[in-house]
Scaffold this motif. Structure first.
Motif, PDB file in Angstrom:
ATOM      1  N   ALA A  72      72.806  45.186  55.903  1.00  0.00           N
ATOM      2  CA  ALA A  72      71.766  46.374  56.741  1.00  0.00           C
ATOM      3  C   ALA A  72      72.267  46.487  57.645  1.00  0.00           C
ATOM      4  N   ALA A  73      71.429  47.854  57.618  1.00  0.00           N
ATOM      5  CA  ALA A  73      71.988  49.237  59.394  1.00  0.00           C
ATOM      6  C   ALA A  73      71.419  48.452  60.211  1.00  0.00           C
ATOM      7  N   GLY A  74      71.520  48.369  61.422  1.00  0.00           N
ATOM      8  CA  GLY A  74      70.268  47.470  62.407  1.00  0.00           C
ATOM      9  C   GLY A  74      70.839  46.166  62.537  1.00  0.00           C
ATOM     10  N   VAL A  75      70.043  45.774  63.954  1.00  0.00           N
ATOM     11  CA  VAL A  75      70.523  44.486  64.134  1.00  0.00           C
ATOM     12  C   VAL A  75      69.719  43.409  63.342  1.00  0.00           C
ATOM     13  N   ARG A  76      70.927  42.313  63.825  1.00  0.00           N
ATOM     14  CA  ARG A  76      70.701  41.231  61.897  1.00  0.00           C
ATOM     15  C   ARG A  76      70.786  39.874  63.047  1.00  0.00           C
ATOM     16  N   LYS A  77      69.676  39.389  63.077  1.00  0.00           N
ATOM     17  CA  LYS A  77      70.186  38.124  63.619  1.00  0.00           C
ATOM     18  C   LYS A  77      69.678  36.537  62.508  1.00  0.00           C
ATOM     19  N   ALA A  78      70.606  35.654  63.279  1.00  0.00           N
ATOM     20  CA  ALA A  78      70.312  34.126  62.177  1.00  0.00           C
ATOM     21  C   ALA A  78      70.745  33.501  63.879  1.00  0.00           C
ATOM     22  N   LYS A  79      70.951  31.881  63.215  1.00  0.00           N
ATOM     23  CA  LYS A  79      70.894  30.975  64.325  1.00  0.00           C
ATOM     24  C   LYS A  79      71.774  30.027  63.532  1.00  0.00           C
ATOM     25  N   LEU A  80      72.920  29.552  63.974  1.00  0.00           N
ATOM     26  CA  LEU A  80      73.613  29.043  63.869  1.00  0.00           C
ATOM     27  C   LEU A  80      73.292  27.107  64.348  1.00  0.00           C
ATOM     28  N   LYS A  81      72.801  26.404  63.405  1.00  0.00           N
ATOM     29  CA  LYS A  81      72.997  25.115  63.212  1.00  0.00           C
ATOM     30  C   LYS A  81      74.038  23.540  63.159  1.00  0.00           C
ATOM     31  N   VAL A  82      73.840  22.717  64.254  1.00  0.00           N
ATOM     32  CA  VAL A  82      74.937  21.974  64.095  1.00  0.00           C
ATOM     33  C   VAL A  82      74.241  21.044  63.980  1.00  0.00           C
ATOM     34  N   LEU A  83      74.241  20.005  62.397  1.00  0.00           N
ATOM     35  CA  LEU A  83      73.318  18.570  62.525  1.00  0.00           C
ATOM     36  C   LEU A  83      74.864  16.935  62.443  1.00  0.00           C
ATOM     37  N   GLY A  84      74.219  16.607  63.018  1.00  0.00           N
ATOM     38  CA  GLY A  84      75.039  14.945  62.622  1.00  0.00           C
ATOM     39  C   GLY A  84      73.702  13.591  62.805  1.00  0.00           C
TER      40      GLY A  84
END
Length: 102
Positions: A72-84
């Motif tokens: 979609a147009a516009g600012v697109r946000k998410a999060k990157l998560k590292v688990l161990g």
């Protein structure tokens, strides 16, 4: 986890260049069960390749790759998560901007 660089604006239907992200075990003991995942509302706008290693010795590092393909147009946000296993998870915000075909 290295913070991702901001993605440049990407036309809808196109994809960005991949970013290589470095994941380092800064602790004093091994990290096992290493997983990286995307969360957040626009997580489907980003594509993540799994890390090269599933376990890291103390001081060791591995890489994964991240790409942006806006839905979609516009600012697109998410999060990157590292688990161990036996280590606290680490999360970094990611974002990119989708633009209409023109």
């Amino acid at each position: 986890l290295q913070s991702p660089k901001r993605f440049p604006a990407v036309t809808l239907g196109k994809k960005s260049r991949q970013q290589a992200l470095r994941i380092m075990n800064r602790g004093g003991s091994p990290m096992t069960g290493l997983k990286v995942k995307l969360t957040g509302r626009a997580k489907r706008d980003f594509k993540l390749s799994p890390p090269r290693a599933k376990a890291l010795a103390a001081g060791a590092a591995t890489k994964c790759k991240l790409r942006f393909r806006p839905r979609a147009a516009g600012v697109r946000k998410a999060k990157l998560k590292v688990l161990g296993q036996e280590v606290p998870s680490v999360e970094r915000p990611i974002k990119g901007k989708g633009v209409e075909k023109g």
